[in-house]
Motif scaffolding. Structure first.
Motif, mmCIF file in Angstrom:
data_model
loop_
_atom_site.group_PDB
_atom_site.id
_atom_site.type_symbol
_atom_site.label_atom_id
_atom_site.label_comp_id
_atom_site.label_asym_id
_atom_site.label_seq_id
_atom_site.Cartn_x
_atom_site.Cartn_y
_atom_site.Cartn_z
ATOM 1 N N ILE A 47 0.714 -14.988 9.944
ATOM 2 C CA ILE A 47 -0.682 -14.709 9.555
ATOM 3 C C ILE A 47 -0.720 -14.204 8.126
ATOM 4 O O ILE A 47 -1.612 -14.538 7.346
ATOM 5 N N GLU A 48 0.286 -13.453 7.764
ATOM 6 C CA GLU A 48 0.336 -12.832 6.443
ATOM 7 C C GLU A 48 0.868 -13.809 5.391
ATOM 8 O O GLU A 48 0.826 -13.512 4.205
ATOM 9 N N GLY A 49 1.391 -14.959 5.821
ATOM 10 C CA GLY A 49 1.818 -15.966 4.854
ATOM 11 C C GLY A 49 3.298 -16.287 4.856
ATOM 12 O O GLY A 49 3.765 -17.132 4.098
ATOM 13 N N ILE A 177 -1.496 -1.101 -0.236
ATOM 14 C CA ILE A 177 -1.693 -2.208 -1.168
ATOM 15 C C ILE A 177 -1.381 -3.536 -0.477
ATOM 16 O O ILE A 177 -1.982 -4.561 -0.752
ATOM 17 N N ASP A 178 -0.445 -3.496 0.468
ATOM 18 C CA ASP A 178 -0.096 -4.690 1.236
ATOM 19 C C ASP A 178 0.408 -4.236 2.616
ATOM 20 O O ASP A 178 0.777 -3.076 2.783
ATOM 21 N N GLY A 179 0.413 -5.151 3.554
ATOM 22 C CA GLY A 179 0.939 -4.825 4.884
ATOM 23 C C GLY A 179 -0.083 -4.198 5.813
ATOM 24 O O GLY A 179 0.273 -3.710 6.893
ATOM 25 N N ASN A 180 -1.363 -4.209 5.432
ATOM 26 C CA ASN A 180 -2.393 -3.586 6.276
ATOM 27 C C ASN A 180 -2.589 -4.318 7.594
ATOM 28 O O ASN A 180 -2.747 -3.691 8.639
ATOM 29 N N GLY A 181 -2.609 -5.642 7.531
ATOM 30 C CA GLY A 181 -2.827 -6.428 8.743
ATOM 31 C C GLY A 181 -1.695 -6.200 9.737
ATOM 32 O O GLY A 181 -1.929 -5.960 10.930
ATOM 33 N N ALA A 184 -1.972 -2.769 11.186
ATOM 34 C CA ALA A 184 -3.113 -2.673 12.109
ATOM 35 C C ALA A 184 -2.763 -3.289 13.457
ATOM 36 O O ALA A 184 -3.091 -2.737 14.512
ATOM 37 N N ARG A 185 -2.079 -4.430 13.432
ATOM 38 C CA ARG A 185 -1.735 -5.100 14.694
ATOM 39 C C ARG A 185 -0.731 -4.261 15.490
ATOM 40 O O ARG A 185 -0.770 -4.205 16.724
ATOM 41 N N LEU A 186 0.184 -3.591 14.781
ATOM 42 C CA LEU A 186 1.161 -2.730 15.464
ATOM 43 C C LEU A 186 0.489 -1.471 16.030
ATOM 44 O O LEU A 186 0.805 -1.036 17.142
HETATM 45 N N1 LIG Z 1 -12.948 -9.395 4.963
HETATM 46 C C1 LIG Z 1 -11.689 -9.618 5.324
HETATM 47 N N2 LIG Z 1 -11.151 -10.822 5.198
HETATM 48 C C2 LIG Z 1 -9.906 -11.058 5.546
HETATM 49 N N3 LIG Z 1 -9.055 -10.134 6.060
HETATM 50 C C3 LIG Z 1 -9.531 -8.917 6.213
HETATM 51 C C4 LIG Z 1 -10.850 -8.603 5.858
HETATM 52 N N4 LIG Z 1 -11.018 -7.327 6.085
HETATM 53 C C5 LIG Z 1 -9.888 -6.873 6.576
HETATM 54 N N5 LIG Z 1 -8.967 -7.826 6.678
HETATM 55 C C6 LIG Z 1 -7.606 -7.611 7.224
HETATM 56 O O1 LIG Z 1 -6.721 -7.511 6.138
HETATM 57 C C7 LIG Z 1 -5.494 -8.128 6.476
HETATM 58 C C8 LIG Z 1 -4.756 -8.537 5.212
HETATM 59 O O2 LIG Z 1 -4.346 -7.379 4.537
HETATM 60 P P1 LIG Z 1 -2.895 -7.208 3.879
HETATM 61 O O3 LIG Z 1 -2.562 -8.359 3.007
HETATM 62 O O4 LIG Z 1 -2.775 -5.843 3.309
HETATM 63 O O5 LIG Z 1 -2.020 -7.214 5.172
HETATM 64 P P2 LIG Z 1 -0.696 -8.027 5.426
HETATM 65 O O6 LIG Z 1 -0.042 -7.422 6.643
HETATM 66 O O7 LIG Z 1 0.126 -8.140 4.210
HETATM 67 O O8 LIG Z 1 -1.250 -9.426 5.723
HETATM 68 P P3 LIG Z 1 -1.905 -10.006 7.007
HETATM 69 O O9 LIG Z 1 -2.810 -9.026 7.597
HETATM 70 O O10 LIG Z 1 -2.608 -11.225 6.496
HETATM 71 O O11 LIG Z 1 -0.773 -10.264 7.900
HETATM 72 C C9 LIG Z 1 -5.919 -9.262 7.394
HETATM 73 O O12 LIG Z 1 -4.930 -9.652 8.300
HETATM 74 C C10 LIG Z 1 -7.060 -8.636 8.172
HETATM 75 O O13 LIG Z 1 -6.543 -7.958 9.299
#
Ligand SMILES: Nc1ncnc2c1ncn2[C@@H]1O[C@H](COP(=O)(O)OP(=O)(O)OP(=O)(O)O)[C@@H](O)[C@H]1O
Ligand SMILES: [Mg+2]
Length: 305
Positions: A47-49, A177-181, A184-186
């Motif tokens: 999901i994060e790429g 700055i990164d890793g929020n998604g 959040a899922r964890l």
């Molecule tokens: N408006 C929005 N559009 C897209 N994502 C959003 C939005 N608001 C919150 N998010 C959340 O932000 C996450 C991306 O944030 P970030 O890149 O910091 O996290 P990540 O762990 O690196 O990547 P990812 O969540 O994509 O795995 C998305 O997965 C989603 O849960």
């Protein structure tokens, strides 16, 4: 009650069935956990790429083999996520979840990938590309995040809804700055497990739907679609747990096979499955249903005729 009633009843029944299987067979539990962790890691990172496939993720995590053509960071994301799952599991029985626990969790996710930011709230503004949503400025994070710690420790109320709202609150603050998604899922899974439920996997193939529900919550304040989405993921997880830990293997058949056993077409069964009207489970791209669930559904629809 925001959760679809039929779905909610099904989850309650499955939770009871799963609880009736305790204590679990340790060997079966170990096998389930191994494959579940691989699937969770693959999906959350995809999901994060991250471009590792499910089987490459399995190879990296189970055999310690590197995947050709993939970057070091992609490998680290896989191994870090597995460590993060183990850390979350260690927090399930803890009395109180603290700010330090969440910062440590984030530190594990970005370990050796971004040491400057791992375990620290962001110091800059962020924009979420492709959307109009702008998370709060950095100086507001320490205060806003307090509510999240309260949510993580709150008891009572409906746990699925609470877990989904923890995820929502966290990504709205976007503290890192990164890793929020991934974080959040964890954390959503931590709350589910602390509530006696099982973790969920948001699948990469549902990425668009997942983000659309988050955006709908942000723009319309309508959290129900996201909460129901999480509930459907939980329903799937419970089925996987029951199938793996139950005594007899459920006889899952494809909807194509199911349509031959009843008067409904494959397309109609597939529509029912997508709408959550029958208890079908998606494995890979394929919807499956247990023979017993199909029989029960047909009996209910046909009113015993
Ligand atoms: N408006 C929005 N559009 C897209 N994502 C959003 C939005 N608001 C919150 N998010 C959340 O932000 C996450 C991306 O944030 P970030 O890149 O910091 O996290 P990540 O762990 O690196 O990547 P990812 O969540 O994509 O795995 C998305 O997965 C989603 O849960
Ligand atoms: Mg990211």
């Amino acid at each position: 009650m925001p959760i679809n009633e039929r779905l909610f009843d099904r989850i309650s029944q499955k939770r009871d069935i799963l609880n009736s299987l305790r204590p679990f067979d340790m060997g079966a539990l170990r096998r389930l956990k191994a494959s579940f962790d691989v699937e969770f890691t693959y999906n959350s990172n995809a999901i994060e790429g991250n471009t590792l496939s499910l089987s490459e993720t399995r190879m990296v995590l189970e055999d310690g083999i590197t995947a050709g053509g993939k970057t070091l960071n992609e490998h680290l994301e896989a191994t870090n996520h597995r460590s993060a799952i183990e850390f979350v599991e260690s927090l399930v029985g803890k009395r109180e979840i603290t700010e330090m626990d969440v910062l440590n969790l984030h530190a594990m996710i970005l370990d050796r990938i971004d040491p400057h930011n791992a375990g620290f709230y962001r110091r800059h503004r962020v924009r979420i590309s492709g959307t109009n949503f702008t998370p709060p400025k950095p100086s507001l994070i320490p205060d806003m995040i307090q509510k999240l710690y309260e949510m993580l420790n709150a008891t009572g109320g409906e746990p699925i809804q609470r877990a989904a709202m923890i995820h929502m609150e966290f990504v709205n603050i976007h503290p890192f700055i990164d890793g929020n998604g991934r974080c959040a899922r964890l954390l959503m899974n931590l709350y589910l497990m602390r509530s006696g439920l099982v973790p969920v996997i948001i699948q990469n193939r549902d990425r668009k739907r997942y983000i659309d529900h988050i955006v709908a919550s942000q723009t319309r304040g309508d959290h129900m679609p996201f909460i129901n989405f999480v509930a459907r993921c939980l329903d799937r997880s419970l089925t996987i747990y029951i199938d793996s830990l139950g005594e007899e293997d459920e006889d899952h058949i494809t909807l194509a096979e199911a349509s031959k056993k009843c008067r409904y077409s494959q397309e109609y069964l597939s529509l029912l499955a997508r709408k959550g009207r029958i208890d079908a489970v998606k494995f890979g791209r394929i919807w499956t249903i247990s023979g017993k669930v199909l029989e029960d559904y047909v009996r209910e629809r046909d009113g015993g005729n």
